[in-house]
Design a protein around this motif. Structure first.
Motif, PDB file in Angstrom:
ATOM      1  N   VAL A 129       0.547  -1.130  -0.146  1.00  0.00           N
ATOM      2  CA  VAL A 129       0.392  -0.289  -0.335  1.00  0.00           C
ATOM      3  C   VAL A 129       0.731   1.059   0.048  1.00  0.00           C
ATOM      4  O   VAL A 129       0.488   2.342  -0.593  1.00  0.00           O
ATOM      5  N   TRP A 130       2.253   1.370   0.729  1.00  0.00           N
ATOM      6  CA  TRP A 130       2.924   2.077   0.962  1.00  0.00           C
ATOM      7  C   TRP A 130       4.165   2.370  -0.800  1.00  0.00           C
ATOM      8  O   TRP A 130       5.185   2.270  -0.274  1.00  0.00           O
ATOM      9  N   ASN A 131       3.183   2.263  -1.920  1.00  0.00           N
ATOM     10  CA  ASN A 131       4.317   2.415  -2.639  1.00  0.00           C
ATOM     11  C   ASN A 131       3.670   4.049  -3.391  1.00  0.00           C
ATOM     12  O   ASN A 131       2.913   4.475  -3.290  1.00  0.00           O
ATOM     13  N   ILE A 132       4.935   4.138  -4.372  1.00  0.00           N
ATOM     14  CA  ILE A 132       4.734   5.826  -5.016  1.00  0.00           C
ATOM     15  C   ILE A 132       3.439   6.456  -5.545  1.00  0.00           C
ATOM     16  O   ILE A 132       3.081   7.871  -5.358  1.00  0.00           O
ATOM     17  N   ALA A 133       2.743   5.479  -6.315  1.00  0.00           N
ATOM     18  CA  ALA A 133       1.645   5.727  -6.167  1.00  0.00           C
ATOM     19  C   ALA A 133       0.258   5.851  -5.250  1.00  0.00           C
ATOM     20  O   ALA A 133      -0.165   7.168  -5.738  1.00  0.00           O
ATOM     21  N   ASN A 134       0.220   5.193  -4.788  1.00  0.00           N
ATOM     22  CA  ASN A 134      -0.543   5.441  -3.589  1.00  0.00           C
ATOM     23  C   ASN A 134      -0.303   6.575  -2.888  1.00  0.00           C
ATOM     24  O   ASN A 134      -0.899   7.445  -2.376  1.00  0.00           O
ATOM     25  N   LEU A 135       1.098   6.928  -2.669  1.00  0.00           N
ATOM     26  CA  LEU A 135       1.523   8.307  -2.012  1.00  0.00           C
ATOM     27  C   LEU A 135       1.946   9.119  -2.629  1.00  0.00           C
ATOM     28  O   LEU A 135       0.842  10.103  -2.250  1.00  0.00           O
ATOM     29  N   LEU A 136       1.286   9.359  -4.143  1.00  0.00           N
ATOM     30  CA  LEU A 136       0.762  10.805  -4.334  1.00  0.00           C
ATOM     31  C   LEU A 136      -0.367  10.880  -4.578  1.00  0.00           C
ATOM     32  O   LEU A 136      -1.094  12.074  -4.198  1.00  0.00           O
ATOM     33  N   THR A 137      -1.371   9.673  -4.477  1.00  0.00           N
ATOM     34  CA  THR A 137      -2.686   9.840  -4.367  1.00  0.00           C
ATOM     35  C   THR A 137      -3.011  10.461  -3.280  1.00  0.00           C
ATOM     36  O   THR A 137      -4.158  11.133  -2.052  1.00  0.00           O
ATOM     37  N   MET A 138      -2.218   9.962  -1.876  1.00  0.00           N
ATOM     38  CA  MET A 138      -2.709  10.154  -0.550  1.00  0.00           C
ATOM     39  C   MET A 138      -2.391  11.753  -0.254  1.00  0.00           C
ATOM     40  O   MET A 138      -2.808  12.630   0.518  1.00  0.00           O
TER      41      MET A 138
ATOM     42  N   ASN B 282       3.278  -1.758 -12.028  1.00  0.00           N
ATOM     43  CA  ASN B 282       2.298  -3.116 -11.790  1.00  0.00           C
ATOM     44  C   ASN B 282       2.184  -2.554 -10.162  1.00  0.00           C
ATOM     45  O   ASN B 282       2.254  -3.772  -9.411  1.00  0.00           O
ATOM     46  N   LEU B 283       1.662  -1.418  -9.773  1.00  0.00           N
ATOM     47  CA  LEU B 283       1.477  -1.079  -8.085  1.00  0.00           C
ATOM     48  C   LEU B 283       0.490  -0.853  -7.677  1.00  0.00           C
ATOM     49  O   LEU B 283      -0.450   0.196  -6.674  1.00  0.00           O
ATOM     50  N   VAL B 284      -0.324  -1.558  -8.307  1.00  0.00           N
ATOM     51  CA  VAL B 284      -2.315  -1.256  -8.609  1.00  0.00           C
ATOM     52  C   VAL B 284      -2.848  -2.116  -7.232  1.00  0.00           C
ATOM     53  O   VAL B 284      -2.061  -3.336  -7.097  1.00  0.00           O
ATOM     54  N   THR B 285      -3.615  -0.951  -6.202  1.00  0.00           N
ATOM     55  CA  THR B 285      -3.657  -2.079  -4.571  1.00  0.00           C
ATOM     56  C   THR B 285      -4.773  -1.572  -4.730  1.00  0.00           C
ATOM     57  O   THR B 285      -5.796  -0.633  -5.548  1.00  0.00           O
ATOM     58  N   ASP B 286      -5.865  -2.478  -4.030  1.00  0.00           N
ATOM     59  CA  ASP B 286      -7.874  -1.788  -3.744  1.00  0.00           C
ATOM     60  C   ASP B 286      -7.243  -0.324  -2.738  1.00  0.00           C
ATOM     61  O   ASP B 286      -8.403  -0.005  -2.923  1.00  0.00           O
ATOM     62  N   PHE B 287      -6.216   0.533  -2.422  1.00  0.00           N
ATOM     63  CA  PHE B 287      -6.191   1.218  -1.446  1.00  0.00           C
ATOM     64  C   PHE B 287      -6.231   2.185  -2.754  1.00  0.00           C
ATOM     65  O   PHE B 287      -7.224   3.523  -2.958  1.00  0.00           O
ATOM     66  N   GLY B 288      -5.140   1.676  -3.651  1.00  0.00           N
ATOM     67  CA  GLY B 288      -5.595   3.046  -4.803  1.00  0.00           C
ATOM     68  C   GLY B 288      -7.038   3.298  -5.603  1.00  0.00           C
ATOM     69  O   GLY B 288      -7.100   4.288  -6.078  1.00  0.00           O
ATOM     70  N   LYS B 289      -7.086   2.217  -5.741  1.00  0.00           N
ATOM     71  CA  LYS B 289      -9.038   2.126  -7.106  1.00  0.00           C
ATOM     72  C   LYS B 289      -9.511   2.599  -5.697  1.00  0.00           C
ATOM     73  O   LYS B 289     -10.115   3.498  -6.722  1.00  0.00           O
ATOM     74  N   ILE B 290      -9.522   2.565  -4.723  1.00  0.00           N
ATOM     75  CA  ILE B 290     -10.931   3.520  -4.495  1.00  0.00           C
ATOM     76  C   ILE B 290     -10.142   5.268  -4.063  1.00  0.00           C
ATOM     77  O   ILE B 290     -11.221   5.362  -4.290  1.00  0.00           O
ATOM     78  N   ALA B 291      -9.366   5.424  -3.374  1.00  0.00           N
ATOM     79  CA  ALA B 291      -8.905   6.734  -2.934  1.00  0.00           C
ATOM     80  C   ALA B 291      -8.460   7.390  -4.000  1.00  0.00           C
ATOM     81  O   ALA B 291      -8.833   8.512  -4.143  1.00  0.00           O
ATOM     82  N   ASP B 292      -8.076   7.000  -5.299  1.00  0.00           N
ATOM     83  CA  ASP B 292      -7.558   8.029  -6.335  1.00  0.00           C
ATOM     84  C   ASP B 292      -8.795   8.820  -7.277  1.00  0.00           C
ATOM     85  O   ASP B 292      -8.252   9.704  -7.115  1.00  0.00           O
ATOM     86  N   PRO B 293      -9.379   7.833  -7.071  1.00  0.00           N
ATOM     87  CA  PRO B 293     -11.294   8.561  -8.455  1.00  0.00           C
ATOM     88  C   PRO B 293     -11.081   9.669  -6.668  1.00  0.00           C
ATOM     89  O   PRO B 293     -11.882  10.546  -7.418  1.00  0.00           O
ATOM     90  N   ILE B 294     -11.180   9.313  -5.308  1.00  0.00           N
ATOM     91  CA  ILE B 294     -12.049   9.937  -4.637  1.00  0.00           C
ATOM     92  C   ILE B 294     -11.375  11.412  -4.520  1.00  0.00           C
ATOM     93  O   ILE B 294     -11.618  12.383  -4.534  1.00  0.00           O
ATOM     94  N   ALA B 295      -9.794  11.539  -4.544  1.00  0.00           N
ATOM     95  CA  ALA B 295      -8.801  12.314  -4.466  1.00  0.00           C
ATOM     96  C   ALA B 295      -9.203  13.391  -5.709  1.00  0.00           C
ATOM     97  O   ALA B 295      -8.474  14.399  -5.520  1.00  0.00           O
TER      98      ALA B 295
END
Length: 295
Positions: A104-113, A162-175
């Motif tokens: 979950v703590w990958n670069i893509a999710n960190l940018l979303t956060m 290949n950094l797709v996670t369930d968190f990213g799928k939900i958090a990215d569109p919300i952000a």
């Protein structure tokens, strides 16, 4: 006393030596190794060949036969290689599964956060000092620009590495919706942008999100080029409205926002069409699968 002819004695001695050589060859070679046995026989109908040549022939034949036998044994190296072809070792499968489970703590999710954190910061900067101070508006624009830039990179990084996670799928569109919605609502609240423009853009985004959930059991609606162009145009237009522009730049931003509204409506209708087609295809495929199963 009758003497034994020398030829007979020599022949008997040669026969004994030939028999001994044949026995040694037979003990060395495995059963069925014809090459060693054949080399120990003479051409006179199967009599053992005399002399050391028979023993040498037996050893050579035994070695050749053993090599042939090793190649024919299913449990040998060649057999193992042949059996392993087309099969993935269990350890490799486990390792691949571990790699595919991105943290979950990958670069893509960190940018979303980061984009989520920038939403309240943007609102605070946008409304500071009554919301009309050019300096605060410039800082608000910087926060909005960073959020939009990270939106362009996080999805690309997630798919590429290949950094797709369930968190990213939900958090990215919300952000994405949060930063755009916050900017539009602030602009309309300050009187810089008509509420109907905000209503169209936010209504479209909410409608597309509901459409995705409506057809998610049948598949995913892919992002089209029109949708990407819409997002880019919206970002540029809203960014220009966030800045305190005057003169011809203020006129230009009006036209950019008009183009964004048109793209918003057109791409929204295209999403509705894709959702209907995808749902019909999914229902037809499920029906066909059930009929095939019952048959």
């Amino acid at each position: 006393m009758t003497g034994v002819p020398a030829s007979a004695a020599g022949g008997s001695s040669g026969a004994r030596r030939a028999a001994a050589g044949a026995a040694a060859a037979a003990s060395t070679a495995a059963p069925g190794k014809v090459a060693g046995t054949a080399a120990a026989r003479s051409a006179d109908g199967g009599a053992p060949a005399a002399g050391p040549g028979a023993s040498s022939g037996g050893r050579h034949g035994g070695t050749a036969g053993a090599a042939a036998a090793d190649e024919a044994v299913p449990g040998g190296d060649a057999g193992l290689d042949a059996q392993d072809e087309g099969k993935t070792p269990r350890g490799a499968k486990i390792a691949a599964a571990a790699v595919n489970q991105a943290s979950v703590w990958n670069i893509a999710n960190l940018l979303t956060m980061l984009r989520l954190v920038l939403v309240p910061a943007f609102v605070a900067l946008m409304l500071a000092d009554g919301g009309y101070d050019p300096a605060w508006r410039s800082l608000a624009w910087a926060a909005f620009a960073i959020a939009m830039i990270t939106d362009l990179f996080d999805g690309h990084l997630a798919r590429t590495y290949n950094l797709v996670t369930d968190f990213g799928k939900i958090a990215d569109p919300i952000a994405d919706k949060a930063i755009m919605g916050a900017a539009l609502i602030c602009l309309s609240a300050l009187g810089d942008l008509p509420w109907w423009v905000t209503g169209i853009i936010l209504g479209r985004e909410l409608g597309v999100t509901l459409l995705r959930f409506w057809v998610i059991r049948y598949g995913v609606i892919p992002a089209s080029r029109g949708g990407k162009l819409k997002t880019l145009t919206q970002g540029v237009a809203v960014g220009m409205y966030v800045l305190a522009l005057t003169g011809w730049l203020a006129t230009l931003r009006w036209w950019v926002m008009a183009a964004a509204v048109v793209l918003t409506v057109v791409t929204g209708l295209d999403y509705v069409k894709q959702a209907i087609v995808l749902r019909r295809q999914g229902i037809a495929e499920r029906k066909a699968a059930l009929e095939e199963k019952e048959a």
